[in-house]
Every structure is written in C-alpha cells, then in structure tokens.
Design a protein around this motif. Sequence first.
Motif, short mmCIF file in Angstrom:
data_model
loop_
_atom_site.label_atom_id
_atom_site.label_comp_id
_atom_site.label_asym_id
_atom_site.label_seq_id
_atom_site.Cartn_x
_atom_site.Cartn_y
_atom_site.Cartn_z
N ASP A 1 0.82 -1.22 0.00
CA ASP A 1 0.00 0.00 0.00
C ASP A 1 0.85 1.26 0.00
O ASP A 1 0.44 2.30 -0.55
CB ASP A 1 -0.92 0.01 1.22
N GLU A 2 2.04 1.21 0.62
CA GLU A 2 2.87 2.40 0.77
C GLU A 2 3.64 2.75 -0.50
O GLU A 2 4.26 3.82 -0.59
CB GLU A 2 3.87 2.21 1.91
N ALA A 3 3.65 1.86 -1.49
CA ALA A 3 4.44 2.09 -2.70
C ALA A 3 3.89 3.27 -3.49
O ALA A 3 2.69 3.55 -3.49
CB ALA A 3 4.45 0.84 -3.56
N ASP A 4 4.80 3.97 -4.18
CA ASP A 4 4.41 5.08 -5.04
C ASP A 4 3.81 4.52 -6.33
O ASP A 4 4.45 3.69 -6.99
CB ASP A 4 5.62 5.96 -5.36
N PRO A 5 2.62 4.93 -6.72
CA PRO A 5 1.98 4.36 -7.93
C PRO A 5 2.82 4.51 -9.18
O PRO A 5 2.84 3.60 -10.03
CB PRO A 5 0.67 5.16 -8.03
N GLU A 6 3.53 5.62 -9.32
CA GLU A 6 4.37 5.81 -10.51
C GLU A 6 5.53 4.82 -10.51
O GLU A 6 5.90 4.28 -11.56
CB GLU A 6 4.89 7.24 -10.56
N GLU A 7 6.10 4.56 -9.33
CA GLU A 7 7.17 3.57 -9.25
C GLU A 7 6.64 2.16 -9.55
O GLU A 7 7.35 1.35 -10.15
CB GLU A 7 7.82 3.62 -7.87
N CYS A 8 5.43 1.90 -9.14
CA CYS A 8 4.81 0.60 -9.46
C CYS A 8 4.73 0.41 -10.97
O CYS A 8 5.06 -0.66 -11.50
CB CYS A 8 3.41 0.51 -8.85
N THR B 1 -5.51 -1.32 -3.21
CA THR B 1 -4.50 -0.28 -3.40
C THR B 1 -3.30 -0.82 -4.18
O THR B 1 -2.80 -1.91 -3.88
CB THR B 1 -4.02 0.25 -2.03
N ASN B 2 -2.87 -0.06 -5.18
CA ASN B 2 -1.70 -0.42 -5.99
C ASN B 2 -1.84 -1.81 -6.61
O ASN B 2 -0.90 -2.61 -6.62
CB ASN B 2 -0.41 -0.35 -5.16
N ASP C 1 8.65 -5.02 -2.48
CA ASP C 1 7.54 -4.07 -2.60
C ASP C 1 6.31 -4.68 -3.25
O ASP C 1 5.34 -3.96 -3.54
CB ASP C 1 7.98 -2.82 -3.38
#
Length: 390
Positions: free
Chosen positions: A112-119, A138-139, A165
């Motif tokens: 959940d804490e991951a940045d969507p752009e990094e995903c 989430t994500n 992640d």
Amino acid sequence: MPHVRFGLKEEPGFDLKKSDRLIAVRTRSRRSLRAGPVPPRSAAEVVDGELVLAFPEAGVEVYRVAPEKKSLDERKRALRRDPDVEFAGGVLVDEANEPVLYTENLFVKFVDEADPEECTEVIQQAGLSVKKELGYATNAFFVGAPEGTGERIFEIAEALHARPDVEYCHPELVRRRARKAIFAPQWHLKTAVIGGRVVNAHAHVEPAHAVTRGKGVTIAIIDDGIDIDHPEFEEEGKVAAPRDVAFPLDHPQGTDPRPKDSNPLYPEDHGTACAGVACASGIDGASGVAPEARLLPIRLSAGLGSQQEAEAFQWAADHGADVISCSWGPPDGRWWDPEDPLHRQRFPLPASTRLAIDYAVNNGRGGRGRGDALAPGTGAGSAEKTGNGR
C-alpha cells in the motif's frame, strides 16, 4: 513444472503439470471445431476426443484425446495448419488432473505504501504493460505480457512476487466454472403437492413473507446470461445496474447481461433460473424467495480465477448490492463415488478474486458490509476444499 503463489510470500503455493492427454485449441473465428454441418478438416484431430472444457466467447476448447492412437504433437501440428486455428497446445493440470488454463496476463499488487508511478515503472521494466488499474485494492494492476510469452509468464510472476515491494503476483489462471443445481418447482417455498404427492421440504419462505418480501433489498446475481426481458423481471425499477463483464463498460454490450448463446452447444440457461429463484416477482406463476427485491444482473462468461470474476464482485459492491449470489464454483466430485479425487482436491482462491470479495464484503452497502452467497456444491467433498468455503 510451473509453480504458482496465490498468497503472500510466506504462504505455500502449488504446482501444475503438463497433461499427456489434453489439448487446447483456440480458433480465430471463435467457432467450435465441431460446429456447423460441415466441420473443418482439422476437426479430425479431436473427433475421437472428449470435450472437457470450453469458453465459447474466447473460441477456446479443451479436448481429452487418446495419445495411443495419435500423439499430442502430431495432433497439434495438424491443427496449426488450419488457418482458423490461432493456438493449439498442451494443457496444464492440477493434482486432480483438472485442466488449468493460463493467459499471458498477471495480477500484481504492490504494498500500500508504494508510489503508484514507481509501481508502473517496475511493471514496464519487467516487459509488461498495464491493462487496467484495479479499484478494489491499493496499488493493484492487471497487466499483460507480450504475445508469445507462453509458460514464461510463471517465471515473470515468481520474479515479481519475490520483490519486497510486491504483496501478491500470480498469472491469470482460469478453471472450469461448474453450475450448481437448482430446481424450478415451488416446493422450496412452501409445502406443495406434486404429482399427487405432498412434498414438505421447503425453506419456510412463506412465513418469512409475512415479515418481508425483500422490498428495499438489491440482490446481485453473478452468472451466465440473465433474461431481463422475462415477465418476472419486467416491472418498472426491478432491474438495477445491469452489466456484462466480458465487455468494457463503454462497449455496446457492456451493460447488457442478456444470454449471448454465441454457440448453441453451450446455451446460457442458468443465470435466469438463479435470478428467478432469488427474486422473481411472482406475477407469472413463479415467485422468488424475495419477490419485491431488485435484481442486479451481472453476466460472467469467463471461468474461475479470471479477472472478469473479480470485476463482477467489484461492480456489485459499487452499485448497491445488498446480497451477492453466485450459484457456481469449482467442479464437484461424483457424489456416489467416495474415491473421486475431486472430493479431496483443493481449489485455491487467487488473490485477484479474494481481494475483490474482501472489497465487496467490507465496502458494500455504504461501508456497512454485505453477505456473499456462494454455492457449496452437490458433491461429497468438504466445502472448505471446493474454493467456495470462503
């Protein structure tokens, strides 16, 4: 041997193996090899076989053949010479030898804490493309691999799953979705006389009607096509938020849950009956258990474990369903045969579907939660093992 993890890193996975008797065929025309008055020449490669699984809208059929008569490789080579055959290949099976089809798609959920752009960057670096960002977790993403990836999709999933992640990652695995039996006579509502015999095996529905007939309740039926033009569903306001998850929402058929019957070999005659048992209005001789409830019909043509299955639950939750009814599940063992391996076979629930069900249970009815009813089956196996004991 492909290995699959539907759960978290610390949870066990399961293995699949190649069948030595099953062959899968997909046609470009989406026609069955056996359809029509004059089948194609390629039908000779499966004419001695048994059709064990079919997804008509995708043009996919799985046959069990006898390799003693002709090898699988010979059959596949002959099938591939047919211009209408898009794919002819082997089939993976589980420990009960039930076919499990894989697509070149993956479900992946980052922490959940991951940045969507990094995903998104991680997905692209793996050579994948985002097909859909999923709204029920989430994500979470539904992603596709390049055409021709084949069984390497399992290696890609394992590599992503190992990342710190990433919470969940698994291929889209599709299994046979078996209908669960329903019975039309109204003896299930109250004591009835059928064929001169008194049948007293009802569910005490008649006394319940003295308290409520379902007014103000919306029942989602996830099944094959549902005939919303049936007289029992024609009352104004009876049908709410119809959906066919086989199509995008903006497709002309995206909100049309009616039976498609794309192939007469596979009629869609289950969903309408299930909707009738639940909430038929009772104006044409067939009352449902909750005749004044609204019907939220969702057509699901794909098999167990598909992304469409997950999206059906999300649609129901997002559009006001108080109850979600699913009269289907994994295949049952033969109830009269205690040695049938399907009685002992576990059918793991993929994270893609489980998270969608969690979303529906926790967010339905404006956050008050909701009950989901899945058929326990008609075999002799434990409900905990069928995949519907969830």
